[in-house]
Design a protein around this motif. Structure first.
Motif, PDB file in Angstrom:
ATOM      1  N   HIS B  71     -34.678 100.140  63.710  1.00 16.00           N
ATOM      2  CA  HIS B  71     -35.124  98.892  63.098  1.00 16.00           C
ATOM      3  C   HIS B  71     -35.292  97.808  64.168  1.00 16.00           C
ATOM      4  CE1 HIS B  71     -33.547 100.031  58.823  1.00 16.00           C
ATOM      5  NE2 HIS B  71     -33.720 101.126  59.563  1.00 16.00           N
ATOM      6  N   HIS B 117     -39.267 107.277  63.217  1.00 15.16           N
ATOM      7  CA  HIS B 117     -39.187 106.475  61.996  1.00 15.16           C
ATOM      8  C   HIS B 117     -38.734 105.079  62.389  1.00 15.16           C
ATOM      9  CE1 HIS B 117     -39.907 109.947  59.584  1.00 15.16           C
ATOM     10  NE2 HIS B 117     -38.865 110.584  60.096  1.00 15.16           N
ATOM     11  N   GLN B 119     -38.740 100.606  61.350  1.00 15.73           N
ATOM     12  CA  GLN B 119     -38.799  99.642  60.261  1.00 15.73           C
ATOM     13  C   GLN B 119     -38.564  98.239  60.800  1.00 15.73           C
ATOM     14  OE1 GLN B 119     -36.214 100.720  57.074  1.00 15.73           O
ATOM     15  NE2 GLN B 119     -37.001  99.165  55.697  1.00 15.73           N
ATOM     16  N   MET B 120     -39.292  97.264  60.282  1.00 19.34           N
ATOM     17  CA  MET B 120     -39.033  95.870  60.622  1.00 19.34           C
ATOM     18  C   MET B 120     -37.968  95.314  59.686  1.00 19.34           C
ATOM     19  SD  MET B 120     -40.934  95.213  63.218  1.00 19.34           S
ATOM     20  CE  MET B 120     -40.877  93.418  63.350  1.00 19.34           C
ATOM     21  N   MET B 121     -37.081  94.509  60.227  1.00 16.42           N
ATOM     22  CA  MET B 121     -36.026  93.867  59.420  1.00 16.42           C
ATOM     23  C   MET B 121     -36.490  92.442  59.147  1.00 16.42           C
ATOM     24  SD  MET B 121     -33.424  92.210  58.324  1.00 16.42           S
ATOM     25  CE  MET B 121     -33.519  90.933  59.574  1.00 16.42           C
TER      26      MET B 121
END
Lengths: 339, 295
Positions: B71, B117, B119-121
């Protein structure tokens, strides 16, 4: 006797009552998972909703149990310096989970029994443990504890104590921790519900996933979970404590040295198999085996279990294993059998 | 636009004790000092950066632990209180920092192309982990530059150190490519200790230096081996023995930060400059800088 042993005995003498104590000071045990989905988005998966419903049932059980204190042991609160007890009377914050931050924020304000936490530390030290309270504004209470208290005690009806899970602790230390907390409960004459925050199998799905596709990560995890649940339904808590190392090897991602919650839970509740268990829910939450289970002290043993089919709190003498008429299900034999 | 570059990479461990010992205004507890060897090491690292111009600090942190991918912070500004869950008596730090969201997203996108994998937080209530704050404070106490913060994906727990390293090599390459494409000059920080077995008890005065030493000799020997390899330009060999080191010393290299840094620097064969080695509550900590200009 060497000085260390003498000191230990003297110390324990202050901590542990000499007389047998009431076996039901911990009147209820609750196992809940700590992932945030049942709190934040139960509607996205039928199984998450069933876990949420399980929390609701457990909440009703707590209310009916007469408990005046919740003691929460969270596997999601790691500690290094011994064992930490939350002692801020009113911790308040807005929590966001490290992984599932996109599900939303969780504002909370809890009611903590700081005096009990202080006593628990005293009792832990008396049993040789390193322990301390933490009472700091902004202390990061873990996701699991936040979820458990929000769903089991949403209006702060009961005060709570939260205890950490030391990453280096193994069986003996964790068992002693459970006993130390029991010492504190008995000294204050409290009636307690013991809340354990832990999944069974803990292997998350590590890829993005649609909620509808949630599943227990593997058949092996599922089978081990179901074996544990079978034991829980039979109330065999001490037996599960004894199986913890096996479960750690078979169904846990080894983030820490051991699977500790059942050691703590069994020690705190009385190291027995004398419980009546109810599984309120068992579902996958992002791959983990997430169950809501309650254990209540049973009035009578079924008599076919392990060493502790007798009272584990007070020794009543040798048990003649061939005297079948002593078994509860056998009834008494007719008289005149002296020969 | 000029090609972006990494101006320096550094191993910058995050024991909160070091911030506590410095008594900055942002931290609530007050100390009498302590751990000077490591604090002087950070001072030397800061001096080595004094003549470098850079636009952003990119940090990979062991204390933002994620299991579903890697992330990246995706909110431009964070201001809050960070309390260390392990040492709350030492670290309660009021932070106010900015994030280079554009570069953060670019690294995210480059990493995604490698198959990781990611993801942006984007939750503004998210609290920054104390490791990030500690390392960044000790390297740049003025907080006058934006950061990019990358979580530690715990693939080591799920698979092995080898799998973790394979992923971190990809992430390091993606980081370097994104920096180069951005035209920015970046300082990279690997925020981890080496050997990581703690004492489980704390002295009554935490900064009582008469109580401080490595937990055991075996950890010390391993730490020295790793430092020797890093400071002699044998970083590929260091990465090769990382699985054994990590297993044998419960090392914080399990987070992947150091492997990510070595990959981003393309496994330097030039010498890393060691600024300090010291212990904090039994763990082994080295402060080492790699200056690509010295290649």
């Amino acid at each position: 006797m060497n000085a260390a042993v003498a000191g230990k005995e003297a110390s324990l003498g202050e901590a542990v009552a000499d007389e047998p104590t009431a076996a039901n000071s911990v009147t209820l045990g609750i196992l809940v998972p700590g992932l945030p989905h049942p709190l934040l988005c139960p509607e996205k998966n039928e199984g998450w909703q069933r876990v949420r419903d399980g929390f609701a049932t457990a909440r009703e059980q707590i209310a009916a149990s007469g408990a005046d204190l919740l003691v929460v042991y969270s596997t999601m609160w790691p500690s290094i310096l011994g064992h930490q007890f939350q002692a801020n009377p009113t911790p308040e914050w807005t929590h966001v989970d490290d992984d599932f931050h996109y599900l939303g924020s969780i504002p909370y304000k809890f009611r903590i029994d700081a005096k009990f936490a202080e006593l628990a530390v005293t009792k832990a030290k008396a049993r040789g443990l390193h322990a301390r309270t933490v009472a700091y504004h902004g202390f990061p209470i873990d996701t699991g504890t936040v979820v458990a208290l929000k769903l089991l005690n949403p209006d702060n009806e009961l005060p709570a104590t939260i205890v950490s899970s030391n990453i280096y602790a193994n069986r003996t230390e964790t068992t002693v921790l459970g006993k130390a907390l029991r010492d504190a409960v008995e000294e204050q004459g409290r009636t307690v519900a013991a809340v354990v925050v832990s999944t069974l199998s803990n292997r998350l799905v590590t890829e993005p996933m649609e909620p509808a596709d949630d599943h227990i990560h593997s058949l092996k995890d599922d089978e081990w979970n179901r074996k544990f649940l079978e034991y829980l339904e039979k109330g065999r808590l001490e037996d599960l404590s004894q199986l913890s190392r096996q479960f750690h090897d078979e169904a846990r991602v080894p983030k820490v040295v051991a699977f500790k919650p059942f050691w703590w839970w069994a020690a705190f509740m009385g190291q027995a198999n004398l419980y009546s268990g109810t599984v309120h829910a068992y579902e996958p939450i992002w791959g983990t085996g997430s169950a809501v289970v309650s254990l209540e002290p049973a009035g009578e043993s079924t008599g076919d279990l392990e060493y502790d089919e007798d009272d584990p709190e007070f020794y009543s003498g040798d048990r003649e294993v061939l005297d079948l008429h002593d078994a509860p299900s056998m009834g008494s034999l007719p008289g005149g059998n002296e020969d | 636009m000029a090609k972006g570059e990494i101006v320096m990479g550094a191993l910058a461990p995050h024991p909160p004790h070091l911030v506590y010992a410095e008594n900055p205004s942002q931290n609530e507890p007050v100390s009498e000092g302590g751990w000077e060897e490591l604090r002087w090491g950070y001072e030397r690292l800061r001096k080595s950066l004094a003549d470098k111009e850079f636009d952003v600090i990119i940090i990979h942190t062991p204390h933002w632990q994620t299991y579903v991918g890697t992330h990246f912070l995706g909110v431009p500004h964070f201001k809050n209180l960070s309390v260390d869950p392990i040492f709350p008596n030492l670290f309660r730090y009021n932070y106010d920092l900015t994030v280079d969201v554009e570069l953060s997203r670019s690294i995210h996108d480059h990493a995604a192309k490698t198959g990781l994998h990611v993801q942006m937080m984007e939750n503004p209530d998210f609290r920054i982990d104390y490791g990030t704050i500690t390392s960044c404070h000790l390297v740049r106490p003025d907080w006058d530059l934006p950061i990019v913060c990358i979580s530690s994906n715990r693939s080591r727990n799920y698979f092995s150190v080898e799998v973790m390293q394979a992923n971190m090599v990809k992430l390091g390459q993606a980081t370097r490519e994104a920096i180069e494409a951005s035209g920015k000059r970046a300082l990279l920080l690997s925020s981890n200790s080496l050997s990581h077995r703690h004492f489980t008890e704390e002295p009554e005065v935490p900064e009582d230096m008469s109580q401080e030493h490595i937990t055991n000799h075996h950890q010390y020997l391993w730490d020295m081996k790793m430092i020797e390899l890093m400071c002699s330009g044998k970083t590929r060999e260091m990465i090769d023995i990382m699985p054994d080191f990590t297993e044998q010393t419960v090392a914080e290299t399990d987070a992947g930060s150091l492997t990510w840094l070595m990959s981003a620097l393309d496994f330097p064969e030039y010498q890393g400059e060691i600024h300090a080695y010291g212990t904090v509550i039994g763990t082994g900590n080295a402060i080492i800088g790699w200056d690509p200009a010295s290649a």
